[in-house]
Design an enzyme around this catalytic site. Structure first.
Site, PDB file in Angstrom:
ATOM      1  N   GLU A 247      14.308  15.919   9.675  1.00 35.45           N
ATOM      2  CA  GLU A 247      15.497  16.403  10.376  1.00 35.45           C
ATOM      3  C   GLU A 247      16.225  15.249  11.049  1.00 35.45           C
ATOM      4  O   GLU A 247      15.594  14.301  11.539  1.00 35.45           O
ATOM      5  CB  GLU A 247      15.121  17.455  11.411  1.00 35.45           C
ATOM      6  CG  GLU A 247      14.101  16.994  12.435  1.00 35.45           C
ATOM      7  CD  GLU A 247      13.938  17.994  13.567  1.00 35.45           C
ATOM      8  OE1 GLU A 247      14.153  19.185  13.335  1.00 35.45           O
ATOM      9  OE2 GLU A 247      13.621  17.548  14.680  1.00 35.45           O
TER      10      GLU A 247
ATOM     11  N   LYS B  18      10.500   7.810  13.130  1.00 36.88           N
ATOM     12  CA  LYS B  18      10.950   8.509  14.338  1.00 36.88           C
ATOM     13  C   LYS B  18      11.879   7.618  15.153  1.00 36.88           C
ATOM     14  O   LYS B  18      11.583   6.438  15.378  1.00 36.88           O
ATOM     15  CB  LYS B  18       9.740   8.894  15.192  1.00 36.88           C
ATOM     16  CG  LYS B  18       8.797   9.844  14.489  1.00 36.88           C
ATOM     17  CD  LYS B  18       7.542  10.118  15.308  1.00 36.88           C
ATOM     18  CE  LYS B  18       6.592  11.045  14.548  1.00 36.88           C
ATOM     19  NZ  LYS B  18       5.335  11.279  15.286  1.00 36.88           N
TER      20      LYS B  18
ATOM     21  N   ASP C 194       0.905   4.162   1.420  1.00 35.24           N
ATOM     22  CA  ASP C 194       1.267   4.712   2.725  1.00 35.24           C
ATOM     23  C   ASP C 194       2.228   3.798   3.464  1.00 35.24           C
ATOM     24  O   ASP C 194       3.133   4.259   4.171  1.00 35.24           O
ATOM     25  CB  ASP C 194       0.009   4.931   3.580  1.00 35.24           C
ATOM     26  CG  ASP C 194      -0.883   6.034   3.029  1.00 35.24           C
ATOM     27  OD1 ASP C 194      -0.356   6.947   2.375  1.00 35.24           O
ATOM     28  OD2 ASP C 194      -2.108   5.963   3.248  1.00 35.24           O
ATOM     29  N   LYS C 195       2.047   2.497   3.310  1.00 32.52           N
ATOM     30  CA  LYS C 195       2.939   1.558   3.988  1.00 32.52           C
ATOM     31  C   LYS C 195       4.308   1.482   3.316  1.00 32.52           C
ATOM     32  O   LYS C 195       5.319   1.225   3.975  1.00 32.52           O
ATOM     33  CB  LYS C 195       2.287   0.164   4.046  1.00 32.52           C
ATOM     34  CG  LYS C 195       1.315   0.032   5.194  1.00 32.52           C
ATOM     35  CD  LYS C 195       2.050  -0.002   6.507  1.00 32.52           C
ATOM     36  CE  LYS C 195       1.335   0.740   7.576  1.00 32.52           C
ATOM     37  NZ  LYS C 195       2.176   1.106   8.704  1.00 32.52           N
TER      38      LYS C 195
ATOM     39  N   PHE D 248      -8.341  -4.205 -10.450  1.00 30.40           N
ATOM     40  CA  PHE D 248      -7.359  -3.559  -9.582  1.00 30.40           C
ATOM     41  C   PHE D 248      -5.966  -3.907 -10.109  1.00 30.40           C
ATOM     42  O   PHE D 248      -5.222  -4.654  -9.493  1.00 30.40           O
ATOM     43  CB  PHE D 248      -7.559  -4.031  -8.145  1.00 30.40           C
ATOM     44  CG  PHE D 248      -6.727  -3.308  -7.104  1.00 30.40           C
ATOM     45  CD1 PHE D 248      -5.885  -2.259  -7.432  1.00 30.40           C
ATOM     46  CD2 PHE D 248      -6.786  -3.681  -5.757  1.00 30.40           C
ATOM     47  CE1 PHE D 248      -5.129  -1.597  -6.480  1.00 30.40           C
ATOM     48  CE2 PHE D 248      -6.044  -3.034  -4.784  1.00 30.40           C
ATOM     49  CZ  PHE D 248      -5.210  -1.994  -5.146  1.00 30.40           C
TER      50      PHE D 248
ATOM     51  N   LYS E  72      11.591   9.926  20.509  1.00 29.13           N
ATOM     52  CA  LYS E  72      10.272  10.512  20.306  1.00 29.13           C
ATOM     53  C   LYS E  72       9.233   9.663  21.040  1.00 29.13           C
ATOM     54  O   LYS E  72       9.032   8.487  20.719  1.00 29.13           O
ATOM     55  CB  LYS E  72       9.923  10.573  18.827  1.00 29.13           C
ATOM     56  CG  LYS E  72      10.488  11.770  18.074  1.00 29.13           C
ATOM     57  CD  LYS E  72      11.953  11.692  17.856  1.00 29.13           C
ATOM     58  CE  LYS E  72      12.441  12.741  16.856  1.00 29.13           C
ATOM     59  NZ  LYS E  72      13.912  12.711  16.734  1.00 29.13           N
TER      60      LYS E  72
ATOM     61  N   HIS F  88       0.857  -1.185   0.000  1.00 30.63           N
ATOM     62  CA  HIS F  88       0.000   0.000   0.000  1.00 30.63           C
ATOM     63  C   HIS F  88       0.894   1.236   0.000  1.00 30.63           C
ATOM     64  O   HIS F  88       1.929   1.264   0.671  1.00 30.63           O
ATOM     65  CB  HIS F  88      -0.901  -0.016   1.234  1.00 30.63           C
ATOM     66  CG  HIS F  88      -1.895   1.090   1.275  1.00 30.63           C
ATOM     67  ND1 HIS F  88      -1.554   2.377   1.650  1.00 30.63           N
ATOM     68  CD2 HIS F  88      -3.226   1.127   0.999  1.00 30.63           C
ATOM     69  CE1 HIS F  88      -2.634   3.141   1.601  1.00 30.63           C
ATOM     70  NE2 HIS F  88      -3.655   2.414   1.198  1.00 30.63           N
TER      71      HIS F  88
ATOM     72  N   GLU G 116      10.289  11.802   7.011  1.00 33.19           N
ATOM     73  CA  GLU G 116       9.005  11.689   6.317  1.00 33.19           C
ATOM     74  C   GLU G 116       9.246  11.289   4.874  1.00 33.19           C
ATOM     75  O   GLU G 116      10.174  11.782   4.227  1.00 33.19           O
ATOM     76  CB  GLU G 116       8.245  13.019   6.361  1.00 33.19           C
ATOM     77  CG  GLU G 116       8.090  13.610   7.752  1.00 33.19           C
ATOM     78  CD  GLU G 116       7.195  12.786   8.658  1.00 33.19           C
ATOM     79  OE1 GLU G 116       6.433  11.936   8.144  1.00 33.19           O
ATOM     80  OE2 GLU G 116       7.260  12.984   9.882  1.00 33.19           O
TER      81      GLU G 116
ATOM     82  N   ASP H 198      -1.937   5.830  -6.251  1.00 29.88           N
ATOM     83  CA  ASP H 198      -2.265   6.859  -5.268  1.00 29.88           C
ATOM     84  C   ASP H 198      -0.983   7.227  -4.527  1.00 29.88           C
ATOM     85  O   ASP H 198      -0.144   6.362  -4.267  1.00 29.88           O
ATOM     86  CB  ASP H 198      -3.309   6.330  -4.279  1.00 29.88           C
ATOM     87  CG  ASP H 198      -3.926   7.414  -3.428  1.00 29.88           C
ATOM     88  OD1 ASP H 198      -3.650   8.604  -3.689  1.00 29.88           O
ATOM     89  OD2 ASP H 198      -4.681   7.079  -2.495  1.00 29.88           O
ATOM     90  N   ALA H 199      -0.844   8.488  -4.172  1.00 29.20           N
ATOM     91  CA  ALA H 199       0.342   8.916  -3.434  1.00 29.20           C
ATOM     92  C   ALA H 199       0.331   8.335  -2.030  1.00 29.20           C
ATOM     93  O   ALA H 199      -0.728   8.128  -1.431  1.00 29.20           O
ATOM     94  CB  ALA H 199       0.406  10.446  -3.381  1.00 29.20           C
TER      95      ALA H 199
ATOM     96  N   ARG I  27       0.121   7.798   7.820  1.00 30.23           N
ATOM     97  CA  ARG I  27      -1.314   7.939   7.560  1.00 30.23           C
ATOM     98  C   ARG I  27      -2.129   6.713   7.947  1.00 30.23           C
ATOM     99  O   ARG I  27      -3.352   6.726   7.818  1.00 30.23           O
ATOM    100  CB  ARG I  27      -1.567   8.266   6.079  1.00 30.23           C
ATOM    101  CG  ARG I  27      -1.206   9.686   5.722  1.00 30.23           C
ATOM    102  CD  ARG I  27      -1.986  10.185   4.521  1.00 30.23           C
ATOM    103  NE  ARG I  27      -1.715   9.418   3.302  1.00 30.23           N
ATOM    104  CZ  ARG I  27      -2.010   9.871   2.086  1.00 30.23           C
ATOM    105  NH1 ARG I  27      -2.590  11.053   1.937  1.00 30.23           N
ATOM    106  NH2 ARG I  27      -1.731   9.150   1.024  1.00 30.23           N
ATOM    107  N   LYS I  28      -1.482   5.675   8.425  1.00 26.60           N
ATOM    108  CA  LYS I  28      -2.226   4.458   8.760  1.00 26.60           C
ATOM    109  C   LYS I  28      -2.041   4.114  10.241  1.00 26.60           C
ATOM    110  O   LYS I  28      -1.723   2.983  10.611  1.00 26.60           O
ATOM    111  CB  LYS I  28      -1.764   3.298   7.872  1.00 26.60           C
ATOM    112  CG  LYS I  28      -2.224   3.454   6.424  1.00 26.60           C
ATOM    113  CD  LYS I  28      -3.728   3.348   6.307  1.00 26.60           C
ATOM    114  CE  LYS I  28      -4.215   3.559   4.875  1.00 26.60           C
ATOM    115  NZ  LYS I  28      -4.220   4.981   4.495  1.00 26.60           N
TER     116      LYS I  28
ATOM    117  N   ASP J 165       6.124   9.741  20.937  1.00 26.99           N
ATOM    118  CA  ASP J 165       5.056   9.237  20.072  1.00 26.99           C
ATOM    119  C   ASP J 165       5.243   7.744  19.824  1.00 26.99           C
ATOM    120  O   ASP J 165       4.279   6.978  19.761  1.00 26.99           O
ATOM    121  CB  ASP J 165       5.073   9.957  18.712  1.00 26.99           C
ATOM    122  CG  ASP J 165       4.418  11.312  18.763  1.00 26.99           C
ATOM    123  OD1 ASP J 165       3.602  11.551  19.667  1.00 26.99           O
ATOM    124  OD2 ASP J 165       4.721  12.146  17.891  1.00 26.99           O
TER     125      ASP J 165
ATOM    126  N   LYS K 174      -5.674  -4.512   0.500  1.00 26.88           N
ATOM    127  CA  LYS K 174      -6.332  -4.085   1.733  1.00 26.88           C
ATOM    128  C   LYS K 174      -7.273  -5.186   2.185  1.00 26.88           C
ATOM    129  O   LYS K 174      -7.790  -5.954   1.368  1.00 26.88           O
ATOM    130  CB  LYS K 174      -7.138  -2.791   1.519  1.00 26.88           C
ATOM    131  CG  LYS K 174      -6.320  -1.611   1.034  1.00 26.88           C
ATOM    132  CD  LYS K 174      -7.167  -0.376   0.789  1.00 26.88           C
ATOM    133  CE  LYS K 174      -7.567   0.284   2.095  1.00 26.88           C
ATOM    134  NZ  LYS K 174      -8.244   1.598   1.848  1.00 26.88           N
TER     135      LYS K 174
END
Length: 403
Positions: free
Chosen positions: A57, A280, A18-19, A245, A284, A16, A44, A253-254, A259-260, A286, A177
């Protein structure tokens, strides 16, 4: 809590878009941590048709100097790492090919203002890399103490990827998916009412006998992965419901890092804090505090102190100790929730739940993150070994503290 209901979770495959971005970002984290375990990384990634772009960074010995100059050979290593990730996922398509894609590197040095607030100095302990809230969760629905719908959604796509790479299912392509809906009775999953699987495929597998072959294969995988009896004549199937598909991944798709986040965690069965994980370094919170809360939650359930538990931690940037610790066993606890909070605070080896204490206890300053970036960060093992936050080695400590 309701006892009888339907609940749905989804997953996305390593292909995918995003992955793909998450895995590239975490591969960069691993590359830099291998050079400097104290490296600071916030990477990123954007992926799109025939292009990968890095930004963010960084700071670290053997990576970049104080003037923002790359150490010899590092820029080439970064590009090789990016192309290697895309190759391992399996993208060799006209619209996204590991060898011919255009690569842009816009990583730069970490802000000195962030560094001065986070680094240890004098009598000041290392502080959290940012403010934020983080959640951990565990329940007794599966052997790995994860919510069942997300656990099965991950496993379905992981099997599809394995079969694609081994040649068992050569008609599959990397992007896919899944979505699993389970019926709960008396608070426990008992049946699968619906399954959605959309998978990128080779030309021709959207009609006739080839389409039937793909559908039969997917149904066989799902039936094998779900517990016996969960799939029945009443299960509703949606396999490639759009029909065709063939164009997928970053060409379709970008993709962007982070995002997941619900796919990464508990499939919506528990809260998620404000930040993503991938890209990260473990300073961090997060990332690291989400891992320690999962670790604590899993050990609480494994210790028999609850069958379901949510934990929250909160931090301020530059401050080492958490602002709050919250435990909620959702009425399933065998002891008071506040007593569990006190027990956690009293376990010395946890290091007070400071960023450095978390990293030390779980051994997070290692290049272990690329493999976490697809099929969920929680509730699974990789290459026969659990991630450190999936260990249940705190059970005896918790029991002793609550005895």
């Amino acid at each position: 809590m309701r006892s009888d209901y339907l609940f749905t979770s989804e997953s996305v495959s390593e292909g995918h878009p995003d992955k793909v971005s998450d895995q590239i970002s975490d591969a960069i984290v691993d590359l830099f941590l291998a050079k400097d375990p104290e490296a600071r990384v916030a990477c990123e990634t954007m992926t799109t048709t025939q292009r990968v772009i890095l930004s963010g960074e960084i700071r670290g010995q053997g990576i970049m100097d104080a003037d923002g100059n790359w150490a010899p050979g590092v820029e080439q290593e970064i590009e090789e790492t990016v192309r290697g990730v895309v190759r391992e996922i399996g993208y060799e398509q006209d619209g996204f090919h590991w060898q011919t894609l255009v690569f842009e590197n816009h990583l730069h040095g970490q802000s000195v203002h962030i560094a001065q607030g986070v680094d240890a100095s004098g009598n000041k302990d290392e502080g959290a890399g940012d403010q934020g809230i983080m959640f951990g969760f565990a329940c007794d629905e599966t052997p790995d103490l994860m919510p069942a719908p997300i656990d099965y959604s991950h496993k379905i796509l992981h099997r599809l990827a394995e079969d694609r790479k081994s040649g068992v299912a050569p008609f599959l392509e990397p992007d896919s998916k899944s979505q699993v809906t389970l019926r709960y009775k008396d608070g426990k999953p008992v049946a699968c009412t619906a399954v959605v699987v959309s998978t990128q495929h080779a030309p021709g597998y959207d009609e006739g006998e080839k389409e039937a072959e793909l559908h039969a294969y997917v149904k066989g995988v799902v039936t094998e992965i779900l517990p016996d009896g969960f799939v029945s004549d009443d299960t509703v199937w949606h396999i490639n419901p759009t029909g065709t598909f063939e164009i997928g991944g970053p060409d379709g798709d970008a993709g962007l890092t982070g995002r997941k986040i619900i796919v990464d965690t508990y499939g919506g069965a528990a809260p998620h804090g404000g930040g993503a994980f991938s890209g990260k370094d473990p300073t961090k919170v997060d990332r690291s505090a989400a891992y320690i809360t999962r670790y604590l939650a899993k050990n609480i359930v494994a210790a028999g102190l609850a069958s379901r538990v949510t934990i929250q931690l909160a931090y301020a940037i530059g401050v080492s100790e958490p602002l709050s610790l919250y435990v909620d066993t959702h009425g399933t606890g065998t002891v008071d929730d506040a007593a569990i909070e006190d027990a956690i605070r009293g376990i010395a080896k946890l290091g007070g739940l400071t960023p450095r204490g978390i990293r030390t206890h779980l051994g997070l300053n290692k290049p272990i993150y690329r493999k976490s970036a697809a099929y969920g960060h929680f509730g699974r093992d990789v290459d026969g070994d659990h991630f450190p936050w999936e260990r249940t080695d705190l059970v005896d400590d918790l029991k002793a503290a609550l005895a």
